[in-house]
Design a protein around this motif. Structure first.
Motif, PDB file in Angstrom:
ATOM      1  N   GLY A  91       6.353  32.211  -6.742  1.00 58.79           N
ATOM      2  CA  GLY A  91       7.619  31.472  -6.712  1.00 58.79           C
ATOM      3  C   GLY A  91       7.787  30.481  -5.577  1.00 58.79           C
ATOM      4  N   LYS A  92       6.718  30.165  -4.854  1.00 57.05           N
ATOM      5  CA  LYS A  92       6.844  29.253  -3.713  1.00 57.05           C
ATOM      6  C   LYS A  92       7.325  27.869  -4.148  1.00 57.05           C
ATOM      7  CE  LYS A  92       2.500  29.845  -2.553  1.00 57.05           C
ATOM      8  NZ  LYS A  92       2.105  30.827  -3.589  1.00 57.05           N
ATOM      9  N   SER A  93       6.589  27.256  -5.055  1.00 54.32           N
ATOM     10  CA  SER A  93       6.947  25.907  -5.514  1.00 54.32           C
ATOM     11  C   SER A  93       8.258  25.921  -6.281  1.00 54.32           C
ATOM     12  CB  SER A  93       5.828  25.334  -6.393  1.00 54.32           C
ATOM     13  OG  SER A  93       4.607  25.293  -5.697  1.00 54.32           O
ATOM     14  N   SER A  94       8.456  26.939  -7.087  1.00 52.10           N
ATOM     15  CA  SER A  94       9.686  27.026  -7.887  1.00 52.10           C
ATOM     16  C   SER A  94      10.919  27.096  -6.998  1.00 52.10           C
ATOM     17  CB  SER A  94       9.630  28.250  -8.803  1.00 52.10           C
ATOM     18  OG  SER A  94       8.597  28.116  -9.762  1.00 52.10           O
ATOM     19  N   LYS A 130      11.747  23.577  -5.702  1.00 48.97           N
ATOM     20  CA  LYS A 130      12.329  22.756  -6.775  1.00 48.97           C
ATOM     21  C   LYS A 130      13.739  23.211  -7.127  1.00 48.97           C
ATOM     22  CE  LYS A 130       8.633  23.408  -9.342  1.00 48.97           C
ATOM     23  NZ  LYS A 130       7.674  23.346 -10.487  1.00 48.97           N
ATOM     24  N   ALA A 131      13.971  24.515  -7.115  1.00 50.68           N
ATOM     25  CA  ALA A 131      15.310  25.025  -7.423  1.00 50.68           C
ATOM     26  C   ALA A 131      16.323  24.599  -6.357  1.00 50.68           C
ATOM     27  CB  ALA A 131      15.268  26.548  -7.538  1.00 50.68           C
ATOM     28  N   LEU A 132      15.916  24.597  -5.110  1.00 51.17           N
ATOM     29  CA  LEU A 132      16.814  24.149  -4.042  1.00 51.17           C
ATOM     30  C   LEU A 132      17.104  22.661  -4.148  1.00 51.17           C
ATOM     31  CD1 LEU A 132      15.353  26.223  -1.077  1.00 51.17           C
ATOM     32  CD2 LEU A 132      17.683  26.390  -1.986  1.00 51.17           C
ATOM     33  N   ALA A 133      16.099  21.879  -4.523  1.00 53.76           N
ATOM     34  CA  ALA A 133      16.318  20.442  -4.719  1.00 53.76           C
ATOM     35  C   ALA A 133      17.338  20.210  -5.828  1.00 53.76           C
ATOM     36  CB  ALA A 133      14.996  19.751  -5.041  1.00 53.76           C
ATOM     37  N   ASN A 134      17.243  20.976  -6.894  1.00 53.74           N
ATOM     38  CA  ASN A 134      18.215  20.863  -7.982  1.00 53.74           C
ATOM     39  C   ASN A 134      19.609  21.292  -7.534  1.00 53.74           C
ATOM     40  OD1 ASN A 134      16.163  20.037  -9.731  1.00 53.74           O
ATOM     41  ND2 ASN A 134      15.791  22.093 -10.507  1.00 53.74           N
ATOM     42  N   HIS A 135      19.653  22.373  -6.762  1.00 52.14           N
ATOM     43  CA  HIS A 135      20.931  22.952  -6.351  1.00 52.14           C
ATOM     44  C   HIS A 135      21.725  21.993  -5.462  1.00 52.14           C
ATOM     45  CE1 HIS A 135      23.702  26.262  -5.514  1.00 52.14           C
ATOM     46  NE2 HIS A 135      23.653  25.917  -4.233  1.00 52.14           N
ATOM     47  N   TYR A 136      21.025  21.281  -4.578  1.00 53.96           N
ATOM     48  CA  TYR A 136      21.713  20.414  -3.620  1.00 53.96           C
ATOM     49  C   TYR A 136      21.641  18.932  -3.992  1.00 53.96           C
ATOM     50  CZ  TYR A 136      22.111  24.485  -0.579  1.00 53.96           C
ATOM     51  OH  TYR A 136      22.435  25.726  -0.062  1.00 53.96           O
ATOM     52  N   ALA A 137      21.233  18.626  -5.206  1.00 49.20           N
ATOM     53  CA  ALA A 137      21.098  17.226  -5.612  1.00 49.20           C
ATOM     54  C   ALA A 137      22.428  16.479  -5.538  1.00 49.20           C
ATOM     55  CB  ALA A 137      20.519  17.139  -7.023  1.00 49.20           C
ATOM     56  N   ASP A 138      23.525  17.166  -5.876  1.00 51.30           N
ATOM     57  CA  ASP A 138      24.826  16.498  -5.852  1.00 51.30           C
ATOM     58  C   ASP A 138      25.396  16.396  -4.446  1.00 51.30           C
ATOM     59  OD1 ASP A 138      25.385  19.148  -5.462  1.00 51.30           O
ATOM     60  OD2 ASP A 138      26.969  19.294  -6.967  1.00 51.30           O
ATOM     61  N   GLN A 139      24.641  16.899  -3.451  1.00 46.86           N
ATOM     62  CA  GLN A 139      25.045  16.762  -2.051  1.00 46.86           C
ATOM     63  C   GLN A 139      24.106  15.806  -1.308  1.00 46.86           C
ATOM     64  OE1 GLN A 139      26.179  20.495  -0.073  1.00 46.86           O
ATOM     65  NE2 GLN A 139      26.179  21.505  -2.085  1.00 46.86           N
ATOM     66  N   LYS A 140      23.538  14.877  -2.071  1.00 46.62           N
ATOM     67  CA  LYS A 140      22.718  13.782  -1.530  1.00 46.62           C
ATOM     68  C   LYS A 140      21.395  14.260  -0.946  1.00 46.62           C
ATOM     69  CE  LYS A 140      24.851  10.061  -0.191  1.00 46.62           C
ATOM     70  NZ  LYS A 140      25.612   9.030   0.540  1.00 46.62           N
ATOM     71  N   LEU A 141      20.863  15.354  -1.498  1.00 50.59           N
ATOM     72  CA  LEU A 141      19.512  15.780  -1.129  1.00 50.59           C
ATOM     73  C   LEU A 141      18.537  15.225  -2.156  1.00 50.59           C
ATOM     74  CD1 LEU A 141      17.629  17.487   0.690  1.00 50.59           C
ATOM     75  CD2 LEU A 141      17.951  19.360  -0.952  1.00 50.59           C
ATOM     76  N   ARG A 142      17.469  14.623  -1.681  1.00 55.33           N
ATOM     77  CA  ARG A 142      16.437  14.071  -2.544  1.00 55.33           C
ATOM     78  C   ARG A 142      15.088  14.678  -2.161  1.00 55.33           C
ATOM     79  NH1 ARG A 142      20.374  13.521  -4.629  1.00 55.33           N
ATOM     80  NH2 ARG A 142      21.451  11.643  -5.350  1.00 55.33           N
ATOM     81  N   ILE A 143      14.231  14.897  -3.147  1.00 54.02           N
ATOM     82  CA  ILE A 143      12.915  15.493  -2.905  1.00 54.02           C
ATOM     83  C   ILE A 143      11.848  14.480  -3.271  1.00 54.02           C
ATOM     84  CG2 ILE A 143      12.841  16.586  -5.191  1.00 54.02           C
ATOM     85  CD1 ILE A 143      11.299  18.914  -3.817  1.00 54.02           C
ATOM     86  N   LEU A 144      10.846  14.374  -2.419  1.00 57.02           N
ATOM     87  CA  LEU A 144       9.790  13.379  -2.589  1.00 57.02           C
ATOM     88  C   LEU A 144       8.445  14.078  -2.425  1.00 57.02           C
ATOM     89  CD1 LEU A 144       9.276  10.348  -2.997  1.00 57.02           C
ATOM     90  CD2 LEU A 144       9.492  10.048  -0.550  1.00 57.02           C
ATOM     91  N   GLU A 145       7.675  14.182  -3.496  1.00 54.29           N
ATOM     92  CA  GLU A 145       6.394  14.881  -3.461  1.00 54.29           C
ATOM     93  C   GLU A 145       5.285  13.942  -2.995  1.00 54.29           C
ATOM     94  OE1 GLU A 145       3.650  17.851  -6.215  1.00 54.29           O
ATOM     95  OE2 GLU A 145       5.259  16.688  -7.147  1.00 54.29           O
ATOM     96  N   VAL A 146       4.496  14.429  -2.052  1.00 55.88           N
ATOM     97  CA  VAL A 146       3.365  13.660  -1.518  1.00 55.88           C
ATOM     98  C   VAL A 146       2.107  14.509  -1.638  1.00 55.88           C
ATOM     99  CG1 VAL A 146       2.389  12.504   0.502  1.00 55.88           C
ATOM    100  CG2 VAL A 146       4.866  12.426   0.098  1.00 55.88           C
ATOM    101  N   ALA A 147       1.074  13.962  -2.270  1.00 53.54           N
ATOM    102  CA  ALA A 147      -0.187  14.677  -2.431  1.00 53.54           C
ATOM    103  C   ALA A 147      -0.946  14.734  -1.111  1.00 53.54           C
ATOM    104  CB  ALA A 147      -1.040  14.006  -3.499  1.00 53.54           C
ATOM    105  N   LYS A 148      -1.790  15.748  -0.986  1.00 60.53           N
ATOM    106  CA  LYS A 148      -2.549  15.924   0.253  1.00 60.53           C
ATOM    107  C   LYS A 148      -3.360  14.695   0.614  1.00 60.53           C
ATOM    108  CE  LYS A 148      -6.411  18.240   0.297  1.00 60.53           C
ATOM    109  NZ  LYS A 148      -7.437  19.313   0.289  1.00 60.53           N
ATOM    110  N   GLU A 149      -3.988  14.080  -0.384  1.00 64.14           N
ATOM    111  CA  GLU A 149      -4.847  12.929  -0.105  1.00 64.14           C
ATOM    112  C   GLU A 149      -4.072  11.692   0.344  1.00 64.14           C
ATOM    113  OE1 GLU A 149      -4.446  13.373  -4.660  1.00 64.14           O
ATOM    114  OE2 GLU A 149      -4.777  14.668  -2.905  1.00 64.14           O
ATOM    115  N   ASP A 150      -2.737  11.746   0.236  1.00 60.91           N
ATOM    116  CA  ASP A 150      -1.917  10.603   0.651  1.00 60.91           C
ATOM    117  C   ASP A 150      -1.136  10.877   1.929  1.00 60.91           C
ATOM    118  OD1 ASP A 150      -2.717   9.220  -1.665  1.00 60.91           O
ATOM    119  OD2 ASP A 150      -1.144  10.171  -2.855  1.00 60.91           O
TER     120      ASP A 150
END
Length: 279
Positions: free
Chosen positions: A94-97, A100-120
């Motif tokens: 459940g680490k990744s989940s 993602k669940a927290l990003a969904n939960h706080y989306a209406d409070q101006k939280l944004r999630i940005l995924e970056v791959a290791k190679e980048d």
């Protein structure tokens, strides 16, 4: 013809430049993005139009981890000091989940999630210059992060985690998940017979110090049989699956035995299979 030549010239001159961040209108509508290379050599934000809809109540059996990371995230969203977080441990727990669940939960409070791959990761400083001025709070999400002995991109991440000459932006946190507690290959298994360092143990310390830069460590461990069955039962009850408790227990244990593991992921996969068979 002249116009075409000018356009080609402009495209050539812009090679390697990063695209501008999303407009505020786009950021107000979409909360999940990926930072990825584009065709002209620069990087750009790629909106995730259909992010994973998982919610916090969907995550069962990891209550302590959920409470700790949610508390950290809530402080960050509220503008209070918060720590970068490393979620480490067994696969499928459940680490990744949770991120993602927290990003969904706080989306209406101006939280944004940005995924970056290791190679980048070496491009993180360029990304930070873009997001620091935006009126949102960002979690940079590095999923399934680990490094081998000969990789050096972790050095950029170390600098970002604690800051170089510049202080860490107030609107940025990094959440990383990994199966490795120290994010590195088992240092005790490295063959140093051909190493060039006079004191190889110092190199080891330098590498494993990456995990120390995360202020919050949260461990995820394999489920016991009782924990696994509790998760299965909760999912079955939520979906109101028409199956007797004893039959559910027997099938769930058989599924875990065939998979060779007991975890939240295995429980969800079993329930998906069961739901399909029951129609």
């Amino acid at each position: 013809m002249l116009r075409g030549l000018v356009q080609n010239l402009m495209r050539f001159l812009r090679r390697g430049e990063d695209a501008a961040p999303p407009t505020l209108a786009t950021l107000s509508k979409l909360h999940a993005y990926r930072w990825q290379p584009d065709h002209h050599g620069g990087f750009s934000w790629h909106p995730v139009s259909h992010p994973d809809p998982i919610e916090l109540p969907d995550l069962i059996g990891i209550e302590t981890a959920k409470e700790r990371l949610q508390a950290n995230t809530a402080r960050f969203v509220a503008g209070h000091p918060a720590n970068h977080a490393l979620l480490w441990g067994s696969r499928g727990t459940g680490k990744s989940s949770l991120v993602k669940a927290l990003a969904n939960h706080y989306a209406d409070q101006k939280l944004r999630i940005l995924e970056v791959a290791k190679e980048d990761l070496h491009q993180l400083p360029r990304l930070i210059t873009q997001l620091v001025a935006l009126p949102y709070r960002f979690i940079i999400f590095c999923d399934d992060l680990s490094f081998e002995e000969d990789e050096v991109s972790y050095k950029t991440l170390k600098t970002v985690l604690e800051g170089g000459l510049e202080s860490r932006p107030d609107n940025l946190l990094i959440y990383a998940t990994s199966n490795r507690r120290h994010l590195m290959a088992d240092v005790n298994s490295w063959d140093r017979s051909h190493g060039k360092e006079l004191r190889p143990e110092e190199g080891v310390e330098e590498r494993i110090s990456l995990s120390d830069r995360f202020g919050l460590w949260i461990g995820f461990h394999p489920f016991s049989q009782d924990e696994y069955l509790a998760v299965v039962s909760a999912y079955a009850e939520t979906l109101q699956l028409p199956i007797a408790a004893q039959a559910l227990r027997k099938e769930a244990l058989n599924w875990a035995r065939l998979r060779g593991a007991r975890s939240g992921r295995v429980a969800r996969q079993f329930i998906t299979d069961l739901q399909g068979r029951l129609g």
